[in-house]
Design a protein around this motif. Sequence first.
Motif, PDB file in Angstrom:
ATOM      1  N   GLU A  56       0.840  -1.140  -0.021  1.00 26.10           N
ATOM      2  CA  GLU A  56      -0.014   0.017   0.011  1.00 26.10           C
ATOM      3  C   GLU A  56       0.649   1.205   0.164  1.00 26.10           C
ATOM      4  O   GLU A  56       0.614   2.175  -0.611  1.00 26.10           O
ATOM      5  CB  GLU A  56      -1.029   0.037   1.217  1.00 26.10           C
ATOM      6  CG  GLU A  56      -1.943  -1.038   0.969  1.00 26.10           C
ATOM      7  CD  GLU A  56      -2.908  -0.929   2.293  1.00 26.10           C
ATOM      8  OE1 GLU A  56      -2.905   0.128   3.165  1.00 26.10           O
ATOM      9  OE2 GLU A  56      -3.801  -1.701   2.615  1.00 26.10           O
ATOM     10  N   VAL A  57       2.012   1.259   0.965  1.00 24.34           N
ATOM     11  CA  VAL A  57       2.790   1.972   0.761  1.00 24.34           C
ATOM     12  C   VAL A  57       3.502   2.617  -0.648  1.00 24.34           C
ATOM     13  O   VAL A  57       3.509   3.754  -0.968  1.00 24.34           O
ATOM     14  CB  VAL A  57       3.995   2.166   1.959  1.00 24.34           C
ATOM     15  CG1 VAL A  57       5.076   3.290   1.981  1.00 24.34           C
ATOM     16  CG2 VAL A  57       3.160   2.010   3.228  1.00 24.34           C
ATOM     17  N   LEU A  58       3.858   1.303  -0.909  1.00 26.67           N
ATOM     18  CA  LEU A  58       4.622   1.495  -2.391  1.00 26.67           C
ATOM     19  C   LEU A  58       3.589   2.033  -3.491  1.00 26.67           C
ATOM     20  O   LEU A  58       4.147   3.058  -4.402  1.00 26.67           O
ATOM     21  CB  LEU A  58       5.113   0.201  -2.997  1.00 26.67           C
ATOM     22  CG  LEU A  58       5.826   0.038  -4.187  1.00 26.67           C
ATOM     23  CD1 LEU A  58       7.028   1.132  -4.119  1.00 26.67           C
ATOM     24  CD2 LEU A  58       6.344  -1.404  -4.400  1.00 26.67           C
ATOM     25  N   ILE A  59       2.383   1.535  -3.375  1.00 21.87           N
ATOM     26  CA  ILE A  59       1.488   2.058  -4.612  1.00 21.87           C
ATOM     27  C   ILE A  59       1.215   3.633  -4.144  1.00 21.87           C
ATOM     28  O   ILE A  59       1.099   4.249  -5.432  1.00 21.87           O
ATOM     29  CB  ILE A  59       0.278   1.243  -4.463  1.00 21.87           C
ATOM     30  CG1 ILE A  59       0.402  -0.047  -4.580  1.00 21.87           C
ATOM     31  CG2 ILE A  59      -1.086   1.914  -5.102  1.00 21.87           C
ATOM     32  CD1 ILE A  59      -0.803  -1.153  -4.334  1.00 21.87           C
ATOM     33  N   GLU A  60       0.991   3.971  -3.056  1.00 21.84           N
ATOM     34  CA  GLU A  60       1.115   5.418  -2.824  1.00 21.84           C
ATOM     35  C   GLU A  60       2.138   6.116  -3.273  1.00 21.84           C
ATOM     36  O   GLU A  60       2.109   7.286  -3.885  1.00 21.84           O
ATOM     37  CB  GLU A  60       0.678   5.669  -1.476  1.00 21.84           C
ATOM     38  CG  GLU A  60       0.308   7.178  -1.093  1.00 21.84           C
ATOM     39  CD  GLU A  60       0.092   7.201   0.540  1.00 21.84           C
ATOM     40  OE1 GLU A  60       0.794   8.088   1.133  1.00 21.84           O
ATOM     41  OE2 GLU A  60      -0.971   6.758   1.020  1.00 21.84           O
ATOM     42  N   ARG A  61       3.341   5.581  -3.121  1.00 22.37           N
ATOM     43  CA  ARG A  61       4.589   6.430  -3.544  1.00 22.37           C
ATOM     44  C   ARG A  61       4.745   6.505  -5.144  1.00 22.37           C
ATOM     45  O   ARG A  61       4.970   7.305  -5.590  1.00 22.37           O
ATOM     46  CB  ARG A  61       5.773   5.712  -2.989  1.00 22.37           C
ATOM     47  CG  ARG A  61       7.116   6.266  -3.293  1.00 22.37           C
ATOM     48  CD  ARG A  61       8.130   5.509  -2.497  1.00 22.37           C
ATOM     49  NE  ARG A  61       9.615   5.736  -2.947  1.00 22.37           N
ATOM     50  CZ  ARG A  61      10.779   5.029  -2.930  1.00 22.37           C
ATOM     51  NH1 ARG A  61      10.629   4.038  -2.237  1.00 22.37           N
ATOM     52  NH2 ARG A  61      11.759   5.583  -3.441  1.00 22.37           N
ATOM     53  N   ILE A  62       4.183   5.270  -5.873  1.00 19.79           N
ATOM     54  CA  ILE A  62       4.493   5.181  -7.264  1.00 19.79           C
ATOM     55  C   ILE A  62       3.467   6.179  -8.003  1.00 19.79           C
ATOM     56  O   ILE A  62       3.868   7.043  -8.653  1.00 19.79           O
ATOM     57  CB  ILE A  62       4.125   3.736  -7.789  1.00 19.79           C
ATOM     58  CG1 ILE A  62       5.310   2.640  -7.466  1.00 19.79           C
ATOM     59  CG2 ILE A  62       3.949   3.845  -9.130  1.00 19.79           C
ATOM     60  CD1 ILE A  62       5.137   1.652  -7.789  1.00 19.79           C
ATOM     61  N   ILE A  98      -2.376  -1.212  -9.371  1.00 20.70           N
ATOM     62  CA  ILE A  98      -1.975  -0.083 -10.273  1.00 20.70           C
ATOM     63  C   ILE A  98      -2.098  -0.266 -11.556  1.00 20.70           C
ATOM     64  O   ILE A  98      -1.872  -1.277 -12.129  1.00 20.70           O
ATOM     65  CB  ILE A  98      -0.730   0.784  -9.791  1.00 20.70           C
ATOM     66  CG1 ILE A  98       0.627  -0.304  -9.883  1.00 20.70           C
ATOM     67  CG2 ILE A  98      -0.769   0.934  -8.237  1.00 20.70           C
ATOM     68  CD1 ILE A  98       1.802   0.415  -9.746  1.00 20.70           C
ATOM     69  N   GLU A  99      -2.006   0.792 -12.408  1.00 21.22           N
ATOM     70  CA  GLU A  99      -2.095   0.670 -13.893  1.00 21.22           C
ATOM     71  C   GLU A  99      -1.504   1.793 -14.392  1.00 21.22           C
ATOM     72  O   GLU A  99      -1.724   3.025 -13.946  1.00 21.22           O
ATOM     73  CB  GLU A  99      -3.618   0.545 -14.358  1.00 21.22           C
ATOM     74  CG  GLU A  99      -3.550  -0.203 -16.048  1.00 21.22           C
ATOM     75  CD  GLU A  99      -4.927  -0.237 -16.404  1.00 21.22           C
ATOM     76  OE1 GLU A  99      -5.410  -0.258 -17.298  1.00 21.22           O
ATOM     77  OE2 GLU A  99      -5.895  -0.566 -15.435  1.00 21.22           O
ATOM     78  N   HIS A 100      -0.873   1.757 -15.661  1.00 22.95           N
ATOM     79  CA  HIS A 100      -0.463   2.757 -16.583  1.00 22.95           C
ATOM     80  C   HIS A 100      -1.349   2.982 -17.576  1.00 22.95           C
ATOM     81  O   HIS A 100      -1.520   2.179 -18.240  1.00 22.95           O
ATOM     82  CB  HIS A 100       1.062   2.826 -16.785  1.00 22.95           C
ATOM     83  CG  HIS A 100       1.749   3.978 -17.382  1.00 22.95           C
ATOM     84  ND1 HIS A 100       1.521   4.366 -18.535  1.00 22.95           N
ATOM     85  CD2 HIS A 100       2.430   4.699 -16.707  1.00 22.95           C
ATOM     86  CE1 HIS A 100       2.266   5.706 -18.727  1.00 22.95           C
ATOM     87  NE2 HIS A 100       2.507   5.954 -17.280  1.00 22.95           N
ATOM     88  N   ASN A 101      -1.993   4.367 -17.769  1.00 26.81           N
ATOM     89  CA  ASN A 101      -2.928   4.578 -18.889  1.00 26.81           C
ATOM     90  C   ASN A 101      -2.349   5.239 -20.131  1.00 26.81           C
ATOM     91  O   ASN A 101      -3.061   5.546 -20.947  1.00 26.81           O
ATOM     92  CB  ASN A 101      -4.064   5.181 -18.452  1.00 26.81           C
ATOM     93  CG  ASN A 101      -3.705   6.837 -18.022  1.00 26.81           C
ATOM     94  OD1 ASN A 101      -2.515   6.980 -17.987  1.00 26.81           O
ATOM     95  ND2 ASN A 101      -4.763   7.598 -17.538  1.00 26.81           N
ATOM     96  N   GLY A 102      -1.025   5.166 -20.314  1.00 26.82           N
ATOM     97  CA  GLY A 102      -0.205   5.717 -21.290  1.00 26.82           C
ATOM     98  C   GLY A 102       0.269   7.129 -21.042  1.00 26.82           C
ATOM     99  O   GLY A 102       1.139   7.673 -21.450  1.00 26.82           O
ATOM    100  N   ALA A 107      -3.943   4.507  -9.391  1.00 28.41           N
ATOM    101  CA  ALA A 107      -4.555   3.204  -8.535  1.00 28.41           C
ATOM    102  C   ALA A 107      -5.743   2.959  -8.803  1.00 28.41           C
ATOM    103  O   ALA A 107      -6.777   3.796  -8.868  1.00 28.41           O
ATOM    104  CB  ALA A 107      -4.348   3.802  -6.959  1.00 28.41           C
ATOM    105  N   ARG A 108      -5.933   1.688  -9.106  1.00 27.35           N
ATOM    106  CA  ARG A 108      -7.353   1.193  -9.394  1.00 27.35           C
ATOM    107  C   ARG A 108      -8.490   1.384  -8.185  1.00 27.35           C
ATOM    108  O   ARG A 108      -7.861   0.721  -6.900  1.00 27.35           O
ATOM    109  CB  ARG A 108      -7.499  -0.129 -10.032  1.00 27.35           C
ATOM    110  CG  ARG A 108      -6.536  -0.304 -11.405  1.00 27.35           C
ATOM    111  CD  ARG A 108      -6.792  -1.646 -11.744  1.00 27.35           C
ATOM    112  NE  ARG A 108      -6.015  -1.919 -12.892  1.00 27.35           N
ATOM    113  CZ  ARG A 108      -5.429  -3.094 -13.490  1.00 27.35           C
ATOM    114  NH1 ARG A 108      -5.847  -3.903 -12.632  1.00 27.35           N
ATOM    115  NH2 ARG A 108      -4.763  -2.998 -14.445  1.00 27.35           N
ATOM    116  N   PRO A 109      -9.598   1.407  -8.252  1.00 18.94           N
ATOM    117  CA  PRO A 109     -10.444   1.514  -7.127  1.00 18.94           C
ATOM    118  C   PRO A 109     -10.542  -0.014  -6.811  1.00 18.94           C
ATOM    119  O   PRO A 109     -10.761  -0.756  -7.643  1.00 18.94           O
ATOM    120  CB  PRO A 109     -11.658   2.167  -7.489  1.00 18.94           C
ATOM    121  CG  PRO A 109     -11.670   2.357  -8.983  1.00 18.94           C
ATOM    122  CD  PRO A 109     -10.238   1.931  -9.500  1.00 18.94           C
ATOM    123  N   VAL A 110     -10.357  -0.275  -5.433  1.00 21.89           N
ATOM    124  CA  VAL A 110     -10.563  -1.656  -4.983  1.00 21.89           C
ATOM    125  C   VAL A 110     -11.807  -1.949  -4.266  1.00 21.89           C
ATOM    126  O   VAL A 110     -12.276  -1.267  -3.378  1.00 21.89           O
ATOM    127  CB  VAL A 110      -9.355  -2.039  -3.782  1.00 21.89           C
ATOM    128  CG1 VAL A 110      -9.711  -3.362  -3.478  1.00 21.89           C
ATOM    129  CG2 VAL A 110      -8.215  -1.659  -4.589  1.00 21.89           C
TER     130      VAL A 110
END
Length: 163
Positions: A56-62, A98-102, A107-110
């Motif tokens: 979770e911390v890493l996702i927020e950081r990215i 997480i996802e990159h949209n181009g 972060a995707r809603p969970v």
Amino acid sequence: MKGGRKIQTAINGAREELDLRVTVRRADEIGEVPMWERAEQRLSLVPIGKARPWDEVLIERITGEQPVVTTLKAVSQRYAASVGRAVETVRPRLSKPIEHNGKRWFARPVASFRCVPSLCHVLHVEVSDPAAEMTAEAQRRELEQIAAELSDALTVAADALSR
């Protein structure tokens, strides 16, 4: 400890002082014999913050740093050392949230729900398209709306079960 004095006992061979909280009272009202009793030990609760999982911390950081790399493999290689995990561990943990949209990382809603069969018809939750770019504020509002709908649905279900 009584009045700042420490008790020494034969148990420790008088090599170190043994700190014990004690209370002292007379054995009887007119006697001079002291009765030493160990004071009740109470645990003191010290509030600590809840530890957040590393992913979770890493996702927020990215999502905050927005690295220039566009693949999960590259992101995993870049951040694995900073979280003390292997690339093979980091990549699967990031693949769903997480996802990159181009253009950017988001972060995707969970939303995960376990449905009791008798209540399934009451619960109806819609989650927006994860590919749509959402700000943190928009995600928060959407999750608050879902929580309110769930609360209402659970109230209706509880009323139905109590009848």
